[in-house]
Design a protein around this motif. Sequence first.
Motif, short mmCIF file in Angstrom:
data_model
loop_
_atom_site.label_atom_id
_atom_site.label_comp_id
_atom_site.label_asym_id
_atom_site.label_seq_id
_atom_site.Cartn_x
_atom_site.Cartn_y
_atom_site.Cartn_z
N LEU A 19 0.81 -1.10 0.01
CA LEU A 19 -0.01 -0.10 -0.16
C LEU A 19 0.80 1.39 -0.04
CD1 LEU A 19 -2.94 -0.98 2.37
CD2 LEU A 19 -2.84 -0.98 -0.36
N SER A 20 2.22 1.24 0.42
CA SER A 20 2.94 2.51 0.34
C SER A 20 4.01 2.25 -0.75
CB SER A 20 3.63 2.56 1.77
OG SER A 20 4.54 1.22 1.88
N GLU A 21 4.01 1.36 -1.57
CA GLU A 21 4.92 1.17 -2.57
C GLU A 21 4.51 2.15 -3.95
OE1 GLU A 21 8.23 0.79 -4.17
OE2 GLU A 21 7.94 -0.95 -2.90
N THR A 22 5.67 2.47 -4.50
CA THR A 22 5.46 3.53 -5.68
C THR A 22 5.60 2.59 -6.84
OG1 THR A 22 5.72 5.63 -4.58
CG2 THR A 22 5.81 5.67 -7.05
N PHE A 23 4.62 2.42 -7.71
CA PHE A 23 4.90 1.61 -8.89
C PHE A 23 4.94 2.30 -10.36
CE2 PHE A 23 2.51 -0.98 -5.66
CZ PHE A 23 3.27 -2.17 -5.60
N PHE A 24 5.37 1.81 -11.29
CA PHE A 24 5.62 2.40 -12.87
C PHE A 24 6.76 3.29 -12.73
CE2 PHE A 24 1.52 -0.04 -12.49
CZ PHE A 24 1.52 -0.43 -13.80
N ASN A 25 7.67 3.34 -11.99
CA ASN A 25 8.76 4.22 -11.85
C ASN A 25 9.75 3.16 -12.39
OD1 ASN A 25 7.73 6.42 -10.64
ND2 ASN A 25 8.36 5.95 -8.59
N ALA A 26 10.85 3.92 -12.96
CA ALA A 26 11.81 3.16 -13.49
C ALA A 26 12.90 2.42 -12.58
CB ALA A 26 12.79 4.13 -14.12
N CYS A 27 13.05 1.06 -12.78
CA CYS A 27 13.92 0.31 -11.86
C CYS A 27 15.31 0.75 -11.98
CB CYS A 27 13.83 -1.07 -12.30
SG CYS A 27 14.70 -2.24 -11.38
N MET A 28 15.83 0.97 -10.64
CA MET A 28 17.17 1.47 -10.47
C MET A 28 18.22 0.40 -10.94
SD MET A 28 16.23 4.47 -10.07
CE MET A 28 17.57 5.74 -9.82
N VAL A 29 17.63 -0.89 -10.88
CA VAL A 29 18.82 -1.79 -11.14
C VAL A 29 18.98 -2.08 -12.51
CG1 VAL A 29 19.20 -4.22 -10.95
CG2 VAL A 29 18.25 -3.19 -9.13
N HIS A 30 17.94 -1.84 -13.52
CA HIS A 30 17.86 -2.11 -14.93
C HIS A 30 17.70 -0.54 -15.37
CE1 HIS A 30 16.99 -6.09 -13.26
NE2 HIS A 30 17.84 -6.22 -14.12
N GLU A 31 18.23 0.59 -15.00
CA GLU A 31 17.91 1.77 -15.41
C GLU A 31 18.24 2.14 -17.09
OE1 GLU A 31 19.81 4.98 -13.34
OE2 GLU A 31 21.52 3.76 -12.93
N ASP A 32 19.19 1.24 -17.51
CA ASP A 32 19.50 1.33 -18.94
C ASP A 32 18.88 0.16 -19.76
OD1 ASP A 32 21.47 3.04 -18.17
OD2 ASP A 32 23.24 1.57 -17.88
N VAL A 33 17.99 -0.28 -19.34
CA VAL A 33 17.17 -1.11 -20.21
C VAL A 33 15.74 -0.74 -20.55
CG1 VAL A 33 16.34 -3.78 -20.38
CG2 VAL A 33 18.25 -3.31 -18.96
N LYS A 34 15.17 -0.89 -21.86
CA LYS A 34 13.90 -0.46 -22.10
C LYS A 34 12.84 -1.32 -21.46
CE LYS A 34 14.92 1.16 -26.53
NZ LYS A 34 14.70 1.19 -28.14
N LYS A 35 11.82 -0.61 -21.19
CA LYS A 35 10.50 -1.27 -20.33
C LYS A 35 10.91 -1.76 -19.10
CE LYS A 35 8.10 -2.60 -24.62
NZ LYS A 35 7.55 -3.54 -25.44
N ASN A 36 11.40 -0.99 -18.16
CA ASN A 36 11.82 -1.20 -16.94
C ASN A 36 11.07 -0.59 -15.99
OD1 ASN A 36 12.44 1.64 -17.06
ND2 ASN A 36 14.62 1.47 -16.31
#
Length: 183
Positions: A19-36
């Motif tokens: 309930l506190s998570e923010t979704f649909f932001n870029a994944c920091m682990v895969h920030e250079d990959v498309k659709k992350n």
Amino acid sequence: MESSSSGSTRLPTWLESLLSETFFNACMVHEDVKKNEKNIFCLDCCQAICHHCLDVHNSHRLLQIRRYVYHDVIRVGDAEKLMDCSYVQAYTTNSAKVVFLNPRPQTRACRNLSNNCISCERGLQDPYLFCSISCKVFYNIHIHIYMLCSKPKLYEYMQFFKIRFYSIPDLTQKQFNRVYWPV
């Protein structure tokens, strides 16, 4: 799955994180990959992940988060495996029934609807009582605390949860039984 003791108002860790998570932001682990974009929630790690992270979480319980009118939703079928979603208003998108994780902001005043969310006053269709999972969860925590605690203890819980508790409307016993949430 971690759960609370019967006399506690503490949420399960996975639910509090969901309930506190923010979704649909870029994944920091895969920030250079498309659709992350992070649109999967790992129930075991209590964190949002992208589909590139699935290899690390392949044996974990996962929940797909979707978008409906720019807000986070989950399929009713997936949600009901984890929690009681009764009396949370569901919507249909892409042939799937979904429920909102958190209440949506209200851009205009209520239009004298006969049925409103017990927690946040958003207009609802009958027979629903809540507009989102979090409204149901936090309302039921409020009921639980109100019924079990003295006023000083209630204030302490309010500070701990950092939640604005709404006043409890006069509910009939039948309405109260419909709202019950086994936390």
